[in-house]
Design an enzyme around this catalytic site. Structure first.
Site, PDB file in Angstrom:
ATOM      1  N   GLU A 494       0.866  -1.176   0.000  1.00 26.91           N
ATOM      2  CA  GLU A 494       0.000   0.000   0.000  1.00 26.91           C
ATOM      3  C   GLU A 494       0.909   1.235   0.000  1.00 26.91           C
ATOM      4  O   GLU A 494       1.191   1.787  -1.031  1.00 26.91           O
ATOM      5  CB  GLU A 494      -0.955  -0.055   1.204  1.00 26.91           C
ATOM      6  CG  GLU A 494      -2.133   0.863   1.009  1.00 26.91           C
ATOM      7  CD  GLU A 494      -3.454   0.271   1.497  1.00 26.91           C
ATOM      8  OE1 GLU A 494      -3.501  -0.855   1.991  1.00 26.91           O
ATOM      9  OE2 GLU A 494      -4.467   0.984   1.368  1.00 26.91           O
ATOM     10  N   GLU A 759      -2.280   0.534  13.302  1.00 24.89           N
ATOM     11  CA  GLU A 759      -3.380   0.927  12.421  1.00 24.89           C
ATOM     12  C   GLU A 759      -4.725   0.837  13.128  1.00 24.89           C
ATOM     13  O   GLU A 759      -5.592   1.677  12.937  1.00 24.89           O
ATOM     14  CB  GLU A 759      -3.397   0.006  11.188  1.00 24.89           C
ATOM     15  CG  GLU A 759      -4.551   0.251  10.239  1.00 24.89           C
ATOM     16  CD  GLU A 759      -4.469  -0.614   8.984  1.00 24.89           C
ATOM     17  OE1 GLU A 759      -3.834  -1.678   9.048  1.00 24.89           O
ATOM     18  OE2 GLU A 759      -5.016  -0.205   7.957  1.00 24.89           O
TER      19      GLU A 759
HETATM   20  C1  BGC Z   1      -5.371   2.474   4.306  1.00 25.59           C
HETATM   21  C2  BGC Z   1      -5.896   3.559   5.190  1.00 25.59           C
HETATM   22  C3  BGC Z   1      -6.790   4.388   4.330  1.00 25.59           C
HETATM   23  C4  BGC Z   1      -7.956   3.504   4.032  1.00 25.59           C
HETATM   24  C5  BGC Z   1      -9.117   4.119   3.385  1.00 25.59           C
HETATM   25  C6  BGC Z   1      -6.532   1.619   3.938  1.00 25.59           C
HETATM   26  O1  BGC Z   1      -6.194   0.528   3.197  1.00 25.59           O
HETATM   27  O2  BGC Z   1      -4.339   1.780   4.886  1.00 25.59           O
HETATM   28  O3  BGC Z   1      -5.055   4.113   6.042  1.00 25.59           O
HETATM   29  O4  BGC Z   1      -7.108   5.629   4.811  1.00 25.59           O
HETATM   30  O5  BGC Z   1      -7.543   2.364   3.329  1.00 25.59           O
HETATM   31  O6  BGC Z   1     -10.140   3.838   4.158  1.00 25.59           O
END
Ligand code: BGC
Length: 906
Positions: A494, A759
């Site tokens: 990501e 997270e």
């Molecule tokens: C990310 C988040 C992001 C989100 C959107 C995720 O996969 O890691 O931090 O804001 O997607 O909801």
């Protein structure tokens, strides 16, 4: 007699010298920047002053075309003259137009309020880069090492030689790449930047670095070399696969030498260069790097190397890229580059069956491992990286998803070998080493920490070690995730510029590090990613053209982050430059929602992401952000002197607020959804009528109580939760949440060994172990957005947006939660601010530093003003201290610059 007279004059001269001394000269936020492309750069300085209450009354800036001219106090390019002004930041250069490559020298003097001038400051400089497309003679060169670009192939090594016959006065290397590059001159690395030219939307702009390479040039034969990596350009980006911007990397290099006799020589990348594949067999930011030291080509970047076996490179004119006819604008590097900022040594090694060794660095970090190894040629050592361990002590890699995060090193078998990868990075605390010949010692692995080198600007500490660990985790989360762009996470497939994360953390980010230039660059990425209709992308740089965009709380970063930079750095140029874009975003929402409730065009609509069973109704959240955007834009319009717009957006804000109240708020102050984040957003964004505020705050507090004193907020509510409780008179509840160590809380992760912000609140729990590996990063800064509250409320350093840039500040510590002391420093554009309080023997004592040319409103906790002292005197009689009022248990004073010590019996 004559001598006595001279002496008297000299003494009088010294005495007349003002109380202020200019220092820390900065140009576009940087010290002596090289290769900028801002036509009228902005200049700032700090002022040193001993006496209290010092303000600048006037300044004079001189900008000269040579150091000698400046030494004679002549500003042949710009002499601002004596300007009556208390501005010492963001002074716009107003002199002659500057040409490509031009270096200028500058200094400043100031006058204090008694009209006494200072000496001139020490000189500083800046140098322009290549400003016109016509300055570029170089071509994009590449070397295809494998026909198939669906996987990373060997990194191209490119080289050229040239002769230098005369004495060199100076040499500059202007360099860029589609992909990543590392440049070398005569066997030495050029600069210490990592992942250059940096990440932008390469379809829209590509950055150029400028290096002073005068000392690397030799007389006689010289060689220049470049290694290319896939990087974001053609390597994997997020989950979208490879070749996102183009199929193969290319370099653009222009070396300009100026001889002492005034003549010049330019060496450019073109079809005469040679290319070869080397020891880097594959490299990818997400997958890792494979390096075979047996394939090294010693001396490849030196003149005498025999490149007879090398092939010709392919060259494309700068303006006609195969994938983008017409060329893409080249822009100067603006933000700090990624650099190595730290090294970490392991605290332990565990041996596992089959010869795997797991090194523990003791800190979840971002970068890579330096490997030290000796052994037979052809032995391959494999390094894998992870943030956590499985219960059996093996590394937990399930949460990395498609990112392989694996480096392979094959030995050449020549004594001790030291390897660091060039074009990859990992997020990890543990390194698993397999294939190591023999038994590795602790020194076999060193953690190399890299991030965008934003200068540290703040420190925070207090009497509670758990809170100090929280601050530590926030800073490490910022370090790991401010890498080229503000990213969500640094480990899985990501690592993207997710806008929701960026906006909620931005204010905290400004306290810990000077992020002015970093975010200025990113806000351009944000505008580049805006859709033609006006939607901000959820991720900037945009990673897929057809991606849904404009999610509430995510797209709004396009307004919230510029506002934050304006408030913190007094940056009106930034908000001016992006004003149209921000207005377009608001109009985009407004056009689809004429009844002022944001119901349409919400696309992904993530809600209060990763909350604890308490999601906010999406229309409530969206409408709250719509209102907030309009309110912020009204204030930015005001700051830019756009009075009509200010009124228009203020009215829009009020309209949305009314629609919000009508649609979602009951007469008892209850808000649709009844979650903590509903109340937090409505209170924080000023959406409620005055009489409903206390009621809404009460519902918020009751909600927390119902959860046995716990929060339930996700990314969106968390940053504003403690500030909102504080502002509505519930400081005790805010401290309760801060001090919690039961689930869900910051303390819970810390109790379980977190060294960065997780997270999710439940990334790992005693009951369930690891969360779903599909979404389980242990280094995501969003939930660390509580950091701003530590600085602003615990330590008590905050700004006043009506006098941005900390020109006027609010110093308002609010002790509680059992803390006996707290201290913070913040290095503002005006200089260091400190707040350092302790509770001792029933007395509050507080040391404060306010930089010259600023003022502060200070709040001393006190039952009444009579007992408050400053440096041993009754505070209202102390020099430079003016009593203003008593307010909610605080004696409030106005002070100017200087050091103060307040005490107050409690
Ligand atoms: C990310 C988040 C992001 C989100 C959107 C995720 O996969 O890691 O931090 O804001 O997607 O909801």
């Amino acid at each position: 007699m004559l001598l006595g007279g001279l002496l008297m004059t000299a003494i009088a001269g010294v005495m007349a010298l003002g109380a202020l001394h200019p220092a820390t000269l900065r140009c576009e936020y940087r010290t002596d920047p090289l290769g900028i492309d801002v036509a009228a750069p902005r200049l700032s300085w700090t002022l040193e002053a001993k006496p209290r209450g010092q303000m600048q009354a006037a300044y004079q800036v001189l900008v000269a075309s040579s150091p000698g001219t400046l030494r004679h106090d002549q500003g042949d390019l710009w002499d601002s003259g004596k300007v009556a002004s208390d501005r010492s930041v963001q002074i716009v250069y107003g002199g002659q137009p500057l040409a490509s490559r031009q270096r200028v020298w500058w200094k400043v003097r100031v006058w204090d309020q008694q009209d006494h001038p200072s000496d001139y400051s020490a000189p500083a400089w800046w140098e322009m880069g290549l400003l016109q497309p016509a300055d570029w003679k170089a071509q994009w060169i590449g070397f295809q090492t494998v026909p198939d670009t669906s996987q990373s192939g060997p990194a191209p090594y490119l080289r050229q030689t040239f002769a230098v016959q005369k004495g060199v006065r100076q040499a500059r290397l202007y360099a860029s790449a589609m992909g990543l590059y590392k440049a070398f001159l005569n066997g030495r690395r050029v600069g210490d930047d990592i992942f250059t030219p940096g990440w932008t939307d390469y379809h829209k702009r590509i950055q150029v670095q400028t290096y002073d390479v005068t000392d690397l040039i030799r007389s006689g034969q010289n060689a220049i070399g470049v290694i290319l990596g896939d990087g974001w350009y053609c390597g994997n980006v997020g989950w979208t696969g490879r070749n996102h911007y183009g199929p193969m990397p290319r370099a653009l290099v222009q070396l300009e030498i100026t001889y002492r006799d005034g003549t010049t020589q330019t060496l450019v990348s073109d079809s005469s260069w040679k290319g070869a594949a080397g020891p880097i067999l594959a490299s990818d930011l997400l997958m890792g790097e494979t390096y075979d030291a047996r394939k090294e080509m010693p001396g490849w970047d030196r003149p005498r190397f025999n490149d007879a076996g090398w092939d010709n490179v392919t060259a494309l004119p700068r303006e006609s890229r195969e994938d983008f006819p017409g060329g893409v604008p080249l822009v100067a590097q603006y933000a700090p580059t990624v650099q190595q900022v730290d090294e970490i040594h392991p605290i332990g090694i565990a041996e596992h069956p089959q010869g795997a060794y797991v090194f523990d660095l003791g800190q979840n970090m971002v970068g890579w491992a330096r490997l030290r190894v000796s052994g037979p040629a052809g032995t391959t050592v494999t390094l894998r990286f992870a943030e956590m361990l499985n219960p059996d002590g093996t590394i937990y890699t399930a949460n990395l998803r498609r990112a392989k995060c694996t480096d392979h090193y094959t030995l050449k078998g020549q004594g001790e070998e030291v390897y660091e990868p060039s074009f990859t990075f990992h997020g990890f605390r543990y390194v698993e080493v397999t294939g190591y010949p023999g038994t590795p010692g602790l020194d076999a692995i060193t953690g190399i920490v890299v991030h965008s080198n934003t200068p540290p600007s703040g420190t925070f500490a207090c009497s509670n070690p758990m809170v100090n660990q929280l601050q530590h985790n926030i800073v490490w989360g910022q370090r790991g995730n401010y890498l080229e762009v503000p990213t969500d996470c640094p480990q899985r497939d990501e690592r993207l510029g997710w806008m929701g994360d960026a906006q909620i953390f931005a204010r905290t980010g400004t306290y810990n590090m000077d992020i002015a230039a970093f975010m200025t660059k990113w806000i351009q990425d944000v505008e580049d990613a805006q859709s033609p209709e006006g939607a901000y992308s959820d991720i900037s740089p945009r990673v897929k053209d057809d991606m849904a965009d404009g999610a509430p709380g995510w797209g709004d970063a396009g307004v919230i982050v510029p506002w934050t930079l304006y408030a913190v750095y007094d940056d009106t140029r930034l908000i001016e430059r992006h004003y149209e874009s921000m207005a377009k975003w608001i109009d985009y929402i407004h056009a689809a929602n004429p009844n002022l409730l944001w119901e349409n065009r919400r696309n992904h609509d993530f809600g209060d992401w990763l909350n604890i069973d308490a999601d906010i109704p999406r229309d409530v959240m969206a409408t709250a952000y719509f209102a907030y955007d309009a309110h912020l834009l009204a204030q930015m319009a005001q700051a830019l002197g756009k009075a009509d717009d200010a009124q228009k957006y203020q009215q829009l804000f009020e309209g949305i607020r009314d629609a919000f109240d009508t649609a979602f708020v009951s007469p008892d102050g209850r808000i649709k959804g009844d979650t903590q984040t509903c109340y937090v957003l409505a209170l924080r964004f000023d959406l409620l009528p005055e009489n409903l505020r206390p009621l809404a705050a009460q519902h918020l507090v009751e909600n927390i109580q119902k959860r046995d004193g716990h929060l339930s907020t996700g990314f969106i509510g968390v940053g504003y939760l403690l500030p909102t409780l504080t502002r509505t008179g519930h400081l005790d509840v805010a401290y309760r949440l801060l001090n919690n160590d039961t689930f869900p809380s910051w303390g819970y992760s810390i109790k379980h060994g977190a060294t960065t912000i997780w997270e999710r609140w439940d990334g790992w729990t005693e009951e369930k172990g690891f969360q779903n590996p599909g979404m389980n990063s242990f280094n995501h800064y969003s939930l660390g957005s509580v950091g701003e509250w530590l600085y602003e409320t615990v330590a008590g350093i905050d700004l006043d947006p009506t006098q941005p840039g900390y020109k006027h500040m609010i110093l308002h510590p609010q002790p509680g939660g059992g803390l006996t002391w707290a201290q913070a420093t913040y290095d503002s554009l005006y200089g260091p601010i400190t707040s350092d309080w302790k509770l001792d023997n029933g007395a509050f004592s507080w040391k404060v530093t306010v930089p010259a040319n600023t003022t502060a409103t200070v709040y001393v906790p006190a039952k009444d003003a009579a007992g408050v002292t400053e440096s041993g005197h009754p505070a209202n009689q102390a020099e430079g201290v003016k009593f203003l009022r008593m307010e909610a248990g605080f004696a409030v004073y106005a002070i100017g610059s200087g050091d103060y010590t307040f005490t107050s019996p409690q």
